[in-house]
Design a protein around this motif. Structure first.
Motif, mmCIF file in Angstrom:
data_model
loop_
_atom_site.group_PDB
_atom_site.id
_atom_site.type_symbol
_atom_site.label_atom_id
_atom_site.label_comp_id
_atom_site.label_asym_id
_atom_site.label_seq_id
_atom_site.Cartn_x
_atom_site.Cartn_y
_atom_site.Cartn_z
ATOM 1 N N GLN A 103 -4.070 -37.144 -13.052
ATOM 2 C CA GLN A 103 -3.547 -38.364 -13.660
ATOM 3 C C GLN A 103 -4.204 -39.559 -12.978
ATOM 4 O OE1 GLN A 103 0.753 -38.525 -14.270
ATOM 5 N NE2 GLN A 103 0.888 -36.327 -13.811
ATOM 6 N N GLN B 275 -4.375 -41.862 -17.840
ATOM 7 C CA GLN B 275 -4.954 -40.730 -18.555
ATOM 8 C C GLN B 275 -4.651 -39.429 -17.819
ATOM 9 O OE1 GLN B 275 -9.159 -41.676 -18.672
ATOM 10 N NE2 GLN B 275 -8.960 -42.713 -20.647
ATOM 11 N N LEU C 280 -6.610 -35.840 -17.188
ATOM 12 C CA LEU C 280 -7.886 -35.131 -17.306
ATOM 13 C C LEU C 280 -7.702 -33.692 -16.851
ATOM 14 C CD1 LEU C 280 -10.296 -37.803 -15.743
ATOM 15 C CD2 LEU C 280 -9.783 -37.441 -18.170
ATOM 16 N N GLN C 281 -8.234 -32.763 -17.629
ATOM 17 C CA GLN C 281 -8.224 -31.355 -17.263
ATOM 18 C C GLN C 281 -9.617 -30.962 -16.800
ATOM 19 O OE1 GLN C 281 -5.730 -28.526 -19.376
ATOM 20 N NE2 GLN C 281 -7.534 -27.298 -19.831
ATOM 21 N N GLU D 257 -14.847 -31.084 -17.771
ATOM 22 C CA GLU D 257 -13.731 -32.032 -17.664
ATOM 23 C C GLU D 257 -13.535 -32.740 -19.000
ATOM 24 O OE1 GLU D 257 -13.686 -35.907 -15.206
ATOM 25 O OE2 GLU D 257 -12.505 -34.472 -14.029
ATOM 26 N N TRP D 258 -12.274 -32.872 -19.432
ATOM 27 C CA TRP D 258 -11.997 -33.560 -20.682
ATOM 28 C C TRP D 258 -10.575 -34.126 -20.644
ATOM 29 C CZ3 TRP D 258 -12.044 -28.415 -19.813
ATOM 30 C CH2 TRP D 258 -10.959 -27.635 -20.253
ATOM 31 N N GLN D 259 -10.359 -35.161 -21.428
ATOM 32 C CA GLN D 259 -9.052 -35.793 -21.495
ATOM 33 C C GLN D 259 -8.132 -34.978 -22.404
ATOM 34 O OE1 GLN D 259 -9.154 -39.933 -22.532
ATOM 35 N NE2 GLN D 259 -6.931 -40.125 -22.729
#
Length: 299
Positions: A62, A66, A68-69, A88-90
């Motif tokens: 966090q 946002q 992000l994973q 990595e992407w939101q």
């Protein structure tokens, strides 16, 4: 899911207690704007530690409103430098995006069956200061993101401080990472670190810090670096002894050339009684790691 950056090239540096502020005031950064952010991170694994055993880190972060994973594979390298795959992407959050995870290469095969068992295992909360730097001469400019992280790793009842710098190559020549690190080491007490935050958290949870066997000079430097990482997280004096023994063995290694031996011989006395480096340690360790990494790449 966004197109991932497949390879992360990064140089990780552990900082002495005075290191973060000294680095922020370094003349190389004085005229550069810094971005400050609060990062809250949760790492996921199965109760049996399947991801840790496969040396894969799965994180939800966090930051700036946002979520992000991120998935990272095991780093290849040593002396602080690592190269690893990263995706990595939101996501919408707050839970994991399991459908997207199932599409990634690390979760094909044996790990395809563990997705439903993933649960939070540890957290890292820290303040990050970051600089976007352009390094090198005209025509050979590299983009490096320099970050300084201060906070803590929390795993059950165990906690350990985060106090480190990371130099990530965003574009250009990896040699620029070494050059920048050596410039910073002239004024800041630091040392290479070979332990990611996830690996540190997993070791903290298990209260187990295994050290690898060593034969070559690069392996002895890696063992010493991991032993120092382990000492600062475990506070077990045996790991500081292990680090000093590895450094002493390294200094006498027959495969070192004259310059490498000079760097190696400077290391044991450049750590204080608490395992903290002075500037001489950082300069010698980085110079030696750089030479050893170059030799490994040529083989």
């Amino acid at each position: 899911m966004e197109t991932p950056t497949p390879i992360e090239v990064e140089l990780k540096l552990a900082l002495a207690p005075t290191g973060p502020e000294a680095l922020a005031k370094h003349s190389h950064l004085a005229s550069q704007p810094a971005l400050q952010q609060l990062l809250t991170n949760t790492y996921f694994d199965t109760p049996q530690g399947d991801l840790a055993k496969a040396r894969i880190a799965l994180r939800l972060r966090q930051v700036d409103g946002q979520v992000l994973q991120t998935v990272k594979t095991a780093g290849q390298g040593g002396g602080g430098l690592s190269q690893r795959q990263e995706w990595e992407w939101q996501i919408a959050g707050p839970g994991l995006d399991l459908a997207a995870l199932a599409e990634l290469p690390p979760f094909q095969g044996e790990l395809s069956g563990v997705l439903d068992a993933l649960a939070p295992q540890l957290s890292t909360d820290f303040t990050r200061r970051s600089w976007q730097l352009k390094e090198g001469a005209q025509g050979q400019v590299s983009h490096i993101e320099l970050v300084v992280d201060e906070g803590e790793i929390i795993s059950g009842d165990y906690r350990t401080p985060i106090r480190e710098a990371e130099l990530e190559l965003k574009g250009g020549d990896p040699e620029a990472l070494w050059a920048l690190a050596l410039t910073l080491a002239e004024q800041v007490a630091l040392r290479p670190s070979d332990s990611s935050k996830a690996a540190r958290g997993n070791a903290l949870s298990e209260q187990r810090w295994p050290l690898p066997q060593a034969h070559s000079p690069a392996e002895w430097l890696h063992r010493a670096t991991l032993a120092l990482d382990a000492y600062h997280d475990s506070q077990q004096a045996s790991f500081l002894s292990d680090a000093q023994q590895a450094l002493t063995t390294l200094a006498d290694h027959p495969e070192l050339d004259a310059a490498e031996r000079g760097y190696a011989q400077a290391l044991p006395s450049a750590l204080d009684a608490h395992g903290q480096p002075n500037t001489a340690y950082g300069k010698a360790a980085l110079a030696l790691a750089h030479r050893l990494a170059h030799q490994t790449a040529l083989r």
